[in-house]
Design a protein around this motif. Structure first.
Motif: not given
Length: 161
Positions: A48-72
């Protein structure tokens, strides 16, 4: 929303820091799970917890990859949908992480058959949430509580007889 160059750097640095914290938390959860004698509590920690922690990390990386903060320029609708899916998955898995930690806590301490019963999960998940906020506050980070302490108290008192 357009970020200043300083904000972009801060977001990228914080993203890196959060990824490292999630990796550390993942290892801590696995180590803590190995010391548990209650098999169901161990299952909630590992699967439960360990799997979800990995998913949190994966989702966060996806958001930054898909929509980087520097996007203009505006992103495409497909990228927007993928970003939204990852943000929603992040929130759901964050909630699930607290629930898994709460179940593990309740099972480890034998509270599932006590006076509190299943309602203790609600209380335990609130305790986990409060601990998380306290930990982050001690690190000097400015985070806001999604529920006020007054409404959280109201929820607890209305759920319990």
């Amino acid at each position: 929303m357009k970020y200043t160059p300083e904000q972009v750097i801060q977001l990228i640095n914080e993203h890196h820091s959060v990824k490292l914290e999630l990796e550390s938390l993942y290892i801590s959860v696995i180590i803590a799970a190995e010391s548990l004698t209650n098999e169901r509590a161990k299952e909630y920690m590992l699967h439960g917890a360990a799997r979800r922690i990995n998913l949190l990390r994966y989702c966060l990386s996806n958001v930054f990859r898909l929509f980087p903060p520097a996007t203009k320029t505006p992103i495409t609708q497909d990228i927007l949908f993928d970003t939204q899916i990852n943000l929603q998955a992040f929130v759901i898995n964050l909630y699930g992480l607290f629930e898994n930690l709460a179940w593990s806590f309740v099972l480890r301490h034998g509270l599932e058959h006590g006076n509190l019963g299943v309602r203790s999960i609600f209380v335990a998940s609130r305790i986990c949430l409060c601990i998380c906020y306290a930990y982050r506050a001690c690190q000097g980070l400015n985070i806001s509580t999604p529920v006020s302490s007054k409404s959280a108290t109201f929820r607890v008192t209305t759920v319990m007889p």
